[in-house]
Design an enzyme around this catalytic site. Structure first.
Site, PDB file in Angstrom:
ATOM      1  N   THR A  20      15.966  42.836  49.994  1.00  0.00           N
ATOM      2  CA  THR A  20      15.061  43.949  49.691  1.00  0.00           C
ATOM      3  C   THR A  20      15.546  45.269  50.294  1.00  0.00           C
ATOM      4  OG1 THR A  20      13.725  43.489  51.660  1.00  0.00           O
ATOM      5  CG2 THR A  20      13.102  42.363  49.612  1.00  0.00           C
ATOM      6  N   ASP A  48      13.827  38.461  52.438  1.00  0.00           N
ATOM      7  CA  ASP A  48      14.590  38.970  53.569  1.00  0.00           C
ATOM      8  C   ASP A  48      14.604  40.494  53.574  1.00  0.00           C
ATOM      9  OD1 ASP A  48      16.710  38.277  55.765  1.00  0.00           O
ATOM     10  OD2 ASP A  48      17.645  39.860  54.577  1.00  0.00           O
ATOM     11  N   TYR A  53      16.058  49.030  57.143  1.00  0.00           N
ATOM     12  CA  TYR A  53      16.145  49.330  55.715  1.00  0.00           C
ATOM     13  C   TYR A  53      15.188  50.480  55.346  1.00  0.00           C
ATOM     14  CZ  TYR A  53      18.665  44.902  54.898  1.00  0.00           C
ATOM     15  OH  TYR A  53      19.578  43.875  54.906  1.00  0.00           O
ATOM     16  N   GLN A 177      15.306  27.238  72.616  1.00  0.00           N
ATOM     17  CA  GLN A 177      15.628  27.308  71.197  1.00  0.00           C
ATOM     18  C   GLN A 177      16.854  28.190  71.002  1.00  0.00           C
ATOM     19  OE1 GLN A 177      14.245  25.753  68.409  1.00  0.00           O
ATOM     20  NE2 GLN A 177      16.100  26.638  67.545  1.00  0.00           N
TER      21      GLN A 177
END
Length: 321
Positions: A20, A48, A53, A177
């Protein structure tokens, strides 16, 4: 549409991801909404974006995220979407000044949550890396944000393979993680030079490919269709392609690959789109291509490849003949 698991997670995205980058800028809100609607209608669920952006518009911040957030609110479909965004990119007014610090990561994440109008990001990418920042601090920061409920899983974009390997080894040894996916420039063409003239951009080289084979980590390639390179070769409009983007690729070798694609299309009945995306979908580790579409027609064309994965022999034929 088929779904694919990102190993080590409970995420089952569609096999084609929607990029996008131009939403809210060269694609206005109405056009962006139409593309998003068409993608979901075709079975897609993996969107995404990135915090940076749209920041090329003076005085604006996060236009792509804001557009997607508005669409999700209007469609009331947050629970049906796997939402991914990226943070830690340098300020476009200060190129290559690193922002991959714990403070900047948290700042970008908080702003992304606000712009996307959501409480949690399903897959949060670090858009860039800075080798001068200890990966231990980065892993610990991302885990703290996960504990705080701001993100579910996280991945790396434009990280070098040794740093990615070391960061995940640290996470594993400390019961934390690690990165679950790698967003990298990759398509069926052959790179002639650093993409964008920037050696910090990550692309699929031999070392990275072996890392993915060894670990089974998912790859999520951007520029998966090489800016429409093969489509332009097929329809005779290569001369209209952006010269800078065209310069990324070794044309003699890439042309040979295109001719082998044409032969494969004749033998199988697949379209160029299905072959280009099927080349990535058929790799020996989970690979989810990102497609950047500027029209509903392009969305529908790209999504015809959602269930297409080339065989190992077909991939080898394209790459080596």
């Amino acid at each position: 549409m088929a779904l694919i698991n990102i190993p080590g997670t409970d995420l089952y995205p569609s096999t084609i991801c929607l990029g996008t980058g131009e939403f809210g800028t060269s694609l206005d809100r109405e056009s962006s909404f139409r593309i998003l609607d068409a993608y979901v209608e075709c079975g897609g669920n993996f969107i995404d974006t990135a915090h940076v952006y749209g920041d090329w518009v003076p005085g604006e911040r996060g236009l792509s995220e804001k557009t997607i957030g508005a669409w999700i609110q209007s469609r009331k479909n947050r629970d049906q979407i796997i939402l991914a965004t990226k943070g830690g990119h340098w300020d476009l007014q200060a190129p290559h000044v690193s922002r991959v610090t714990p403070k900047e990561i948290v700042k970008d994440l908080d702003e992304s949550l606000q712009f996307l109008q959501t409480d949690i990001i399903d897959l949060y990418w670090l858009h860039r890396d800075d080798p001068d920042v200890p990966y231990e601090a980065i892993i610990e920061t991302l885990n703290a944000q996960r504990e705080a409920g701001k993100l579910r899983w996280f991945g790396a974009s434009n990280w070098r393979t040794p740093r990615l390997r070391a960061a995940n080894a640290y996470a594993k040894s400390h019961g934390l993680q690690g990165f679950v996916a790698d967003q990298v420039l990759w398509n069926a063409a052959v790179l002639a030079k650093y993409p964008y003239g920037d050696p910090t951009v990550g692309w699929m080289d031999e070392e990275r490919f072996f890392f993915h084979e060894e670990t089974g980590m998912a790859a999520v390639p951007f520029q998966s269709q090489a800016y429409g390179l093969f489509h332009r070769m097929a329809n005779g409009t290569l001369h209209e392609m952006n010269p800078g983007f065209l310069s990324f690729y070794r044309l003699p070798e890439t042309s040979r690959r295109f001719h082998r694609m044409q032969r494969l299309a004749q033998e199988t009945g697949l379209t160029i789109t299905q072959i280009v995306l099927g080349y990535l979908r058929g790799q020996p580790f989970p690979t989810i291509p990102i497609v950047g579409c500027r029209s509903v027609a392009q969305v529908r064309d790209s999504m015809t490849a959602a269930d297409i994965a080339l065989t190992a022999d077909q991939i080898l034929f394209i790459a080596h003949g």
